[in-house]
Design a protein around this motif. Structure first.
Motif, short mmCIF file in Angstrom:
data_model
loop_
_atom_site.label_atom_id
_atom_site.label_comp_id
_atom_site.label_asym_id
_atom_site.label_seq_id
_atom_site.Cartn_x
_atom_site.Cartn_y
_atom_site.Cartn_z
N ALA A 1 4.35 -6.12 -6.00
CA ALA A 1 4.09 -7.25 -5.36
C ALA A 1 4.81 -7.01 -3.96
N ARG B 1 -4.57 -1.88 -10.15
CA ARG B 1 -5.61 -2.82 -10.16
C ARG B 1 -5.08 -4.13 -9.78
N VAL B 2 -5.70 -5.15 -9.34
CA VAL B 2 -5.16 -6.40 -9.04
C VAL B 2 -4.65 -6.89 -10.25
N ALA B 3 -3.42 -7.78 -10.22
CA ALA B 3 -3.18 -8.19 -11.43
C ALA B 3 -4.12 -9.39 -11.73
N HIS C 1 -1.85 -10.71 -3.61
CA HIS C 1 -1.88 -9.39 -3.50
C HIS C 1 -0.97 -8.54 -4.81
N GLU C 2 -0.56 -9.08 -5.84
CA GLU C 2 0.11 -8.45 -6.84
C GLU C 2 -0.61 -7.33 -7.61
N VAL C 3 -0.32 -6.24 -7.70
CA VAL C 3 -1.13 -5.15 -8.47
C VAL C 3 -0.33 -4.72 -9.54
N TRP C 4 -1.09 -4.58 -10.87
CA TRP C 4 -0.38 -3.79 -11.92
C TRP C 4 -0.67 -2.40 -12.04
N ALA D 1 4.26 -3.62 -12.37
CA ALA D 1 3.76 -4.46 -11.43
C ALA D 1 4.40 -4.13 -10.01
N GLU E 1 0.90 -1.26 -0.13
CA GLU E 1 -0.07 0.26 0.10
C GLU E 1 0.67 1.18 -0.07
N LYS F 1 2.20 1.79 -3.62
CA LYS F 1 1.05 2.35 -4.44
C LYS F 1 1.12 3.85 -4.24
N ASP G 1 -4.80 -12.97 -10.42
CA ASP G 1 -3.92 -13.28 -9.36
C ASP G 1 -4.87 -13.35 -8.05
#
Length: 314
Positions: A99, A42-44, A50-53, A97, A27, A30, A47
């Motif tokens: 993570a 956004r969540v990958a 908790h990886e986000v793109w 990404a 967080e 981000k 996935d």
């Protein structure tokens, strides 16, 4: 990047196609990168962790796969790209990404991934050339296949064999990937290793390399290992540095001029290093700055080293 039908296609082998960072606090990451680069997260796809793109507004010529295109939403105004925030009519495209680190003992780093049409074959060539495979070819759902490897000196990099996810939806723009620099203690060995693996991407007729090599000189700590430094584009390096400091990051190396632009090295608010690149215009070959006693290596020298190793191996 699209074919003649407009469908997104994979990057050629040896081209940097994706970057990601493993962070202790996702967080916090981000918040830092969202404000610095104007990224939306956004969540990958697919996935369960908790990886986000990270996404940024696409250029008019960008073409996305359905997997790549999230529902448009407002994004924070970027400190690196002095434009307005994303409007509901904008299309967003993936650029990186983030993570969470699975193990606190792992380094907090940005990793660059090189494209390949055959991850297993390239992994075998890496091993044969003196590198090591850390994570063997691993399917990531329908998105593609990932590999994590090191070169003979231990610099870590990834491979990506595209499935539904080809990699960057946008690059070479403010707030997106612009360059990768390998800092190594033996540039000649690195030139031979990578020129052998990625010969066409570095020296082919259509090559436009996004990847340079520089020496870890005595100005660096003796314990610093060889590593890749990911560069992100900016339109105003000084303004971006002010934002980095304000957001809790740190300036490691103040801006310096190179043949490809103005560069500064920074860390984020959790210690991951990256560079900011305010790119110059009209460059045909980009090389990192060298020390006074370090001979300049031009593309023909690097090409010959790669050709020699290909002949020896074949």
């Amino acid at each position: 990047m699209a074919d003649e039908t407009g469908a997104a296609v994979a990057y050629p082998e040896g081209v940097p196609c994706w970057v990601d960072a493993q962070l202790p606090d996702l967080e916090a990451g981000k918040r830092f990168y969202g404000e610095l680069f104007g990224w939306t997260f956004r969540v990958a796809p697919g996935d369960g962790a908790h990886e986000v793109w990270a996404y940024t507004p696409s250029a008019p010529t960008d073409t996305l796969t359905p997997t790549d295109a999230p529902t448009p939403t407002d994004a924070p105004t970027s400190a690196v790209t002095p434009t307005s925030a994303v409007t509901p009519t904008d299309t967003l495209t993936p650029v990186a990404a983030l993570a969470p680190k699975p193990d606190g003992r792992l380094p907090t780093v940005w990793t660059v991934h090189f494209a390949t049409p055959d991850a297993a074959a390239l992994a075998a060539r890496i091993t044969a050339a003196g590198g090591q495979v850390i994570t063997p070819p691993t399917p990531v759902g329908t998105l593609g296949t990932a590999v994590l490897a090191t070169d003979p000196e231990g610099a870590v990099f990834g491979l990506w064999q595209a499935g539904t996810h080809r990699g960057f939806g946008r690059r070479h723009a403010p707030g997106t990937f612009a360059w990768a620099e390998l800092y190594t203690r033996d540039t000649e060995a690195a030139n031979s290793f990578y020129a052998h693996l990625f010969h066409d991407a570095l020296f082919g007729p259509d090559a436009a390399p996004d990847f340079g090599r520089a020496t870890l000189t005595d100005v660096y700590p003796a314990e610093m290992p060889p590593h890749f430094l990911v560069h992100f584009g900016t339109e105003d390096c000084e303004a971006a540095l002010g934002a980095v400091s304000r957001l809790g990051g740190r300036v490691q190396v103040p801006p310096f001029d190179t043949s490809y632009g103005n560069v500064a090295v920074v860390t984020d608010n959790q210690g991951a290093s990256f560079a900011l690149l305010q790119q110059s215009e009209g460059n045909t070959w980009r090389e990192a700055p060298w020390e006074a006693d370090q001979p300049e290596q031009r593309p023909d020298d690097l090409r010959q080293q790669g050709d020699d190793q290909r002949e020896d191996a074949g």
